[in-house]
Design a protein around this motif. Structure first.
Motif, short mmCIF file in Angstrom:
data_model
loop_
_atom_site.label_atom_id
_atom_site.label_comp_id
_atom_site.label_asym_id
_atom_site.label_seq_id
_atom_site.Cartn_x
_atom_site.Cartn_y
_atom_site.Cartn_z
N GLY A 101 0.74 -1.27 -0.07
CA GLY A 101 0.18 0.12 0.09
C GLY A 101 0.76 1.47 0.08
N THR A 102 1.97 1.21 0.93
CA THR A 102 2.65 2.26 0.84
C THR A 102 3.48 2.62 -0.31
OG1 THR A 102 3.24 2.27 3.46
CG2 THR A 102 4.58 3.54 2.02
N ALA A 103 3.92 1.64 -1.10
CA ALA A 103 4.58 1.81 -2.21
C ALA A 103 3.60 2.25 -3.50
CB ALA A 103 5.48 0.47 -2.77
N ALA A 104 2.50 1.48 -3.58
CA ALA A 104 1.61 2.13 -4.34
C ALA A 104 1.20 3.50 -4.53
CB ALA A 104 0.48 1.04 -4.59
N SER A 105 0.92 3.67 -3.07
CA SER A 105 0.44 5.17 -2.83
C SER A 105 1.50 6.14 -3.21
CB SER A 105 0.21 5.39 -1.33
OG SER A 105 -0.88 4.25 -0.89
N LEU A 106 2.85 5.92 -2.91
CA LEU A 106 3.95 6.82 -3.07
C LEU A 106 3.87 7.05 -4.84
CD1 LEU A 106 6.78 6.19 -0.76
CD2 LEU A 106 5.20 8.10 -0.73
N LEU A 107 3.77 5.96 -5.49
CA LEU A 107 3.85 6.03 -6.80
C LEU A 107 2.76 6.78 -7.57
CD1 LEU A 107 5.38 5.25 -9.63
CD2 LEU A 107 4.28 3.02 -9.39
N LEU A 209 15.52 13.26 -6.85
CA LEU A 209 15.75 14.55 -6.08
C LEU A 209 14.60 14.97 -5.03
CD1 LEU A 209 16.21 17.18 -9.22
CD2 LEU A 209 18.06 16.35 -7.33
N SER A 210 13.79 14.05 -5.08
CA SER A 210 12.46 14.24 -4.02
C SER A 210 12.37 13.12 -2.93
CB SER A 210 11.08 14.17 -5.13
OG SER A 210 11.27 14.92 -6.17
N LEU A 211 13.43 12.68 -2.65
CA LEU A 211 13.61 11.56 -1.67
C LEU A 211 13.06 12.13 -0.22
CD1 LEU A 211 16.89 9.47 -2.30
CD2 LEU A 211 14.62 8.95 -2.68
N PRO A 212 13.57 13.52 0.12
CA PRO A 212 12.90 13.71 1.30
C PRO A 212 11.32 13.82 1.56
CG PRO A 212 14.82 15.20 0.64
CD PRO A 212 14.42 14.36 -0.39
N VAL A 213 10.59 14.36 0.30
CA VAL A 213 9.37 14.36 0.49
C VAL A 213 8.64 12.92 0.41
CG1 VAL A 213 8.68 14.81 -2.02
CG2 VAL A 213 7.22 15.66 -0.27
N LEU A 214 9.43 12.10 -0.63
CA LEU A 214 8.79 10.62 -0.62
C LEU A 214 8.92 9.89 0.60
CD1 LEU A 214 10.21 9.94 -4.02
CD2 LEU A 214 8.00 10.48 -3.42
#
Length: 316
Positions: A101-107, A209-214
């Motif tokens: 769920g977390t992986a799919a949500s982030l994508l 470049l967006s690792l912090p927000v991810l």
């Protein structure tokens, strides 16, 4: 005899920066003490819950909660782990739902947030309004239930524990703001000039470049999926697809039933006269069982989570 001028010359000049640090030492000490006290206020209740869960029920009822239990006991965990097969299955379901769920949500949310962060996307205002509208208004419980049971036919499946939380408007807007402020548009333009397509720009430039927000949004999604018991109560009718939080909730209901039903409790006492129903300690044990694994998720997100909180606070 040395002159005052030579004495002054012999002296080391005082560093302005070190004097500032000397002045700020008391403030730093006060801040450190404050956060140590605040951390202790957060940790001590968890420690108390852990200790009480291993305490004897009779001593807890007689003496109350204590950091130094008079007698240790595993009766609360015996009560919870009586059906250990279902407990292990529920743990597996919770872990699977949380990770997938977390992986799919982030994508999905990143795929939605990135286009509406682009200045050259003509429909960015329309899609941003749609996302804000979902934050402010919802259809209610009955249409929500009917959608997943009668139209999507997801009742009693693992997908129904994942799908409702896949897209959350607030997180999408957080990602959009990060993409707009922290991913230079000139970098995207130069990548286009070099021949990179939109998918390659998104996968190889924007996401790294967006690792912090991810990481920040990922941590919140992880907590959301792990702590959820409402979807299991709403959509799961069998005993196979129940996650660990809802199983703990059912165990608490069983405990309340035994406590209020004297006939059922008397039947237990006839077979075991010394048995004490662990009403208080089992509540603490449920908290320990439910919160245990999710504690280990935070260290993996910590570095990027802090960067995500402080992003934009200081500009070089």
């Amino acid at each position: 005899m040395a002159s005052p001028a030579s004495a002054t010359l012999g002296r080391k000049p005082k560093n302005k920066e070190s004097s500032v640090m000397d002045v700020s030492k008391p403030a730093n000490l006060a801040i450190n003490i404050f956060f140590w006290i605040y951390s202790a206020i957060c940790v001590i209740p968890i420690l108390l819950v852990l200790i009480v869960s291993f305490s004897d029920e009779k001593t807890v009822l007689a003496n109350g909660y204590s950091f130094f239990p008079h007698k240790l006991s595993l009766s609360a965990y015996d009560f919870l782990l009586n059906d250990w097969v279902n407990i292990v299955r529920s743990y597996g379901i919770s872990i699977f739902v949380t990770i997938i769920g977390t992986a799919a949500s982030l994508l999905i949310m990143a795929l939605f947030a990135y286009p509406i962060s682009r200045r050259d996307f003509k429909q960015r205002g329309t899609f941003s309004f749609i996302m804000v509208f979902t934050i402010l208004f919802n259809a209610g419980l009955v249409p929500f239930y009917m959608m997943y049971t009668q139209y999507l036919h997801l009742q009693n499946t693992l997908l129904v524990l994942i799908a409702p939380y896949l897209v959350q408007g607030f997180f999408v807007l957080v990602m959009r703001t990060f993409f707009m402020n922290s991913v230079p548009y000139e970098l995207i333009e130069s990548s286009k000039i070099d021949g990179a397509g939109e998918w390659r720009i998104f996968a190889q430039i924007v996401l790294p470049l967006s690792l912090p927000v991810l990481a920040s949004v990922g941590l919140l999604c992880t907590l959301n999926y792990w702590n959820d018991w409402y979807l299991s109560m709403l959509f799961i009718n069998d005993n196979i697809h129940i996650n660990i939080q809802y199983r703990m909730y059912k165990a608490l209901q069983d405990l309340q039933f035994l406590s209020s039903n004297s006939a059922a409790y008397s039947a237990i006492l006839r077979t075991n006269p010394d048995y004490q129903l662990p009403s208080e300690t089992v509540r603490m044990a449920m908290a320990v069982v439910g919160i245990g694994p999710i504690i280990f998720a935070y260290p993996f997100f910590q570095r990027y989570f802090i960067e995500g909180l402080t992003v934009g606070a200081v500009k070089g």
